[in-house]
Motif scaffolding. Structure first.
Motif, PDB file in Angstrom:
ATOM      1  N   PHE A 195      16.866  17.881   2.324  1.00  0.00           N
ATOM      2  CA  PHE A 195      15.362  17.341   2.903  1.00  0.00           C
ATOM      3  C   PHE A 195      14.668  18.144   4.332  1.00  0.00           C
ATOM      4  O   PHE A 195      15.941  18.537   4.594  1.00  0.00           O
ATOM      5  N   LYS A 196      13.883  18.283   5.053  1.00  0.00           N
ATOM      6  CA  LYS A 196      14.142  18.983   6.456  1.00  0.00           C
ATOM      7  C   LYS A 196      14.216  18.526   7.700  1.00  0.00           C
ATOM      8  O   LYS A 196      15.335  19.006   8.040  1.00  0.00           O
ATOM      9  N   ASP A 197      14.208  17.079   7.341  1.00  0.00           N
ATOM     10  CA  ASP A 197      14.896  16.894   8.790  1.00  0.00           C
ATOM     11  C   ASP A 197      15.338  15.141   8.855  1.00  0.00           C
ATOM     12  O   ASP A 197      15.075  14.540   8.175  1.00  0.00           O
ATOM     13  N   SER A 207      21.235  10.510  15.614  1.00  0.00           N
ATOM     14  CA  SER A 207      19.684  11.681  14.728  1.00  0.00           C
ATOM     15  C   SER A 207      20.279  13.091  14.109  1.00  0.00           C
ATOM     16  O   SER A 207      20.411  13.625  12.882  1.00  0.00           O
ATOM     17  N   ASP A 208      21.325  13.122  14.862  1.00  0.00           N
ATOM     18  CA  ASP A 208      22.085  14.430  14.305  1.00  0.00           C
ATOM     19  C   ASP A 208      22.681  14.409  13.649  1.00  0.00           C
ATOM     20  O   ASP A 208      22.318  15.789  12.125  1.00  0.00           O
ATOM     21  N   LYS A 209      23.490  13.463  13.589  1.00  0.00           N
ATOM     22  CA  LYS A 209      24.087  13.520  12.062  1.00  0.00           C
ATOM     23  C   LYS A 209      23.251  12.999  11.172  1.00  0.00           C
ATOM     24  O   LYS A 209      23.382  13.440   9.757  1.00  0.00           O
ATOM     25  N   CYS A 210      22.824  12.020  11.079  1.00  0.00           N
ATOM     26  CA  CYS A 210      21.866  12.062  10.084  1.00  0.00           C
ATOM     27  C   CYS A 210      21.441  12.776   9.695  1.00  0.00           C
ATOM     28  O   CYS A 210      20.840  13.133   8.138  1.00  0.00           O
ATOM     29  N   ALA A 211      20.525  14.026  10.675  1.00  0.00           N
ATOM     30  CA  ALA A 211      19.430  15.187   9.921  1.00  0.00           C
ATOM     31  C   ALA A 211      20.896  15.592   9.138  1.00  0.00           C
ATOM     32  O   ALA A 211      20.063  16.257   8.057  1.00  0.00           O
ATOM     33  N   GLU A 212      21.616  15.943   9.727  1.00  0.00           N
ATOM     34  CA  GLU A 212      22.137  16.907   8.719  1.00  0.00           C
ATOM     35  C   GLU A 212      22.666  16.958   7.537  1.00  0.00           C
ATOM     36  O   GLU A 212      22.778  17.232   6.574  1.00  0.00           O
ATOM     37  N   LYS A 217      19.856   2.217   9.625  1.00  0.00           N
ATOM     38  CA  LYS A 217      19.924   3.240   9.016  1.00  0.00           C
ATOM     39  C   LYS A 217      19.310   5.249   8.985  1.00  0.00           C
ATOM     40  O   LYS A 217      18.609   4.992   9.222  1.00  0.00           O
ATOM     41  N   CYS A 218      19.626   5.593   8.326  1.00  0.00           N
ATOM     42  CA  CYS A 218      19.887   6.752   8.091  1.00  0.00           C
ATOM     43  C   CYS A 218      18.552   7.809   7.296  1.00  0.00           C
ATOM     44  O   CYS A 218      18.542   7.021   6.286  1.00  0.00           O
ATOM     45  N   PHE A 219      17.200   8.116   7.743  1.00  0.00           N
ATOM     46  CA  PHE A 219      15.708   8.321   7.208  1.00  0.00           C
ATOM     47  C   PHE A 219      15.597   9.388   6.968  1.00  0.00           C
ATOM     48  O   PHE A 219      15.731  10.018   8.173  1.00  0.00           O
ATOM     49  N   CYS A 220      15.581  10.090   6.037  1.00  0.00           N
ATOM     50  CA  CYS A 220      15.834  11.443   5.952  1.00  0.00           C
ATOM     51  C   CYS A 220      13.995  11.845   5.632  1.00  0.00           C
ATOM     52  O   CYS A 220      13.072  10.987   5.440  1.00  0.00           O
TER      53      CYS A 220
END
Length: 101
Positions: free
Chosen positions: A81-83, A69-74, A94-97
């Motif tokens: 997006f904020k996070d 999730s850290d990579k996704c947040a980046e 999947k990565c959700f913003c």
């Protein structure tokens, strides 16, 4: 050994005063616990409101299976997006913003 009635009365009053002090302290402790419980409940309700007002969108730039999730947040921050966090999509993670609505 005889105990004078005055001494007995004094000890009785001393014990009663000590019990009143203990009752008063317990009342303060109960009030403090109730205040803490109410404060925690208010904070929980506020955080629920914040969670509910989050808009979520699948990342367009994140590629592959989302495990971190850290990579996704980046990646989401690069998409303004904020996070972001990894979530289970229809068939895989999947990565959700996220950002405030």
């Amino acid at each position: 050994m005889t105990v004078s009635p005055g001494a007995v009365l004094f000890l009785f009053l001393l014990a009663a005063a000590e019990m009143a002090t203990i009752d008063a302290k317990m009342g303060v402790v109960k009030q403090t616990l109730l205040k803490d419980k109410l404060k925690a409940k208010e904070e929980e309700e506020k955080s629920k409101g914040k969670e509910e007002s989050q808009c979520v969108s699948q990342s367009l730039q994140f590629k592959g299976f989302c495990l971190n999730s850290d990579k996704c947040a980046e990646v989401c921050k690069k998409e303004s997006f904020k996070d972001g966090e990894c979530k289970l999509g229809l068939s895989n993670r999947k990565c959700f913003c996220k950002k405030p609505c």
